[in-house]
Design an enzyme around this catalytic site. Structure first.
Site, PDB file in Angstrom:
ATOM      1  CE  LYS A  41      31.620  21.166 -44.912  1.00 15.22           C
ATOM      2  NZ  LYS A  41      32.660  22.223 -44.815  1.00 15.22           N
ATOM      3  CB  SER A  42      28.898  24.389 -50.479  1.00 13.05           C
ATOM      4  OG  SER A  42      28.656  24.771 -49.186  1.00 13.05           O
ATOM      5  N   GLY A  49      33.930  18.489 -43.033  1.00  9.18           N
ATOM      6  CA  GLY A  49      35.391  19.281 -43.484  1.00  9.18           C
ATOM      7  C   GLY A  49      35.171  20.414 -42.922  1.00  9.18           C
ATOM      8  N   GLY A  50      36.180  21.146 -42.754  1.00  6.65           N
ATOM      9  CA  GLY A  50      36.203  22.661 -41.972  1.00  6.65           C
ATOM     10  C   GLY A  50      35.733  23.456 -43.147  1.00  6.65           C
ATOM     11  CB  SER A  51      35.254  27.258 -42.331  1.00  9.90           C
ATOM     12  OG  SER A  51      34.664  28.216 -43.011  1.00  9.90           O
ATOM     13  CB  SER A  52      36.838  27.774 -46.989  1.00 12.72           C
ATOM     14  OG  SER A  52      35.912  29.040 -46.543  1.00 12.72           O
ATOM     15  CG  ASP A  81      27.702  26.851 -43.702  1.00  7.22           C
ATOM     16  OD1 ASP A  81      28.151  26.835 -42.463  1.00  7.22           O
ATOM     17  OD2 ASP A  81      28.598  26.855 -44.733  1.00  7.22           O
TER      18      ASP A  81
END
Length: 177
Positions: free
Chosen positions: A16-17, A10-13, A37
């Site tokens: 996912k985390s 998935g894209g940044s932000s 990251d």
């Protein structure tokens, strides 16, 4: 065959985390996390400011150099070796080049049982999260929101635009065998 790898793209932000943390809590332990990251943070400062490494433009663009690609390939091999040595791993990545980014993972994970997961989030929502985080170039999240999914194939997809990380994790966990 039991799922050994959960690959989140998935894209940044995009969330996912948060999903990784929830999956680690929801699934029978232990599941290790391997995040792009963390790999980027492990690079020497010289590779975060040169054409050979990774560079983040003011507008959110990302440029990848040859030395980054070489080290990223070694990192992927290391993650796969960890799985082959007996650990279950949740991988959090950003397929900047769509299927061309997915293919090296497919190759290195050959023979392993992988659950491919697309983590979607509307660009405006991801951008708001990016601003709140304050640790990313503004524009990166919106630029990546759809681009990272173009041409990529998944076993399951979730959308964090209106769905919390825990609900997404439960949806994914239902597909883990």
């Amino acid at each position: 065959m039991t799922t050994q790898v959960i690959m989140l793209n998935g894209g940044s932000s995009s969330g996912k985390s948060g999903i990784v943390r929830c999956l680690q809590a929801e699934l029978p332990p232990p599941w290790l996390a391997a995040a792009i990251d963390t790999f980027v943070d492990s690079l020497p400062a010289s590779l975060r400011t040169s054409d050979a490494g990774i560079a983040f433009a003011a507008d959110g663009g990302v440029a990848i150099g040859e030395e980054f690609r070489r080290l990223e390939a070694a990192w992927r091999e290391g993650v796969a070796a960890t799985v082959r040595a007996g650990a279950n791993v949740i991988i959090d990545d950003v397929f900047l080049s769509g299927p061309a980014s997915q293919e090296p993972w497919r190759k290195v994970l050959t023979g392993l049982n992988v659950l491919w997961v697309g983590v979607h989030c509307e660009g405006a929502v991801a951008e708001a999260r990016e601003i709140a985080r304050g640790d990313r170039p503004r524009g990166m999240a919106a630029a990546q929101a759809e681009k990272v999914h173009e041409g990529v194939s998944y076993d399951v997809e979730v959308d964090t635009t209106h769905m919390e990380s825990l609900a997404c994790a439960k949806t994914i966990a239902a597909h883990v065998t």
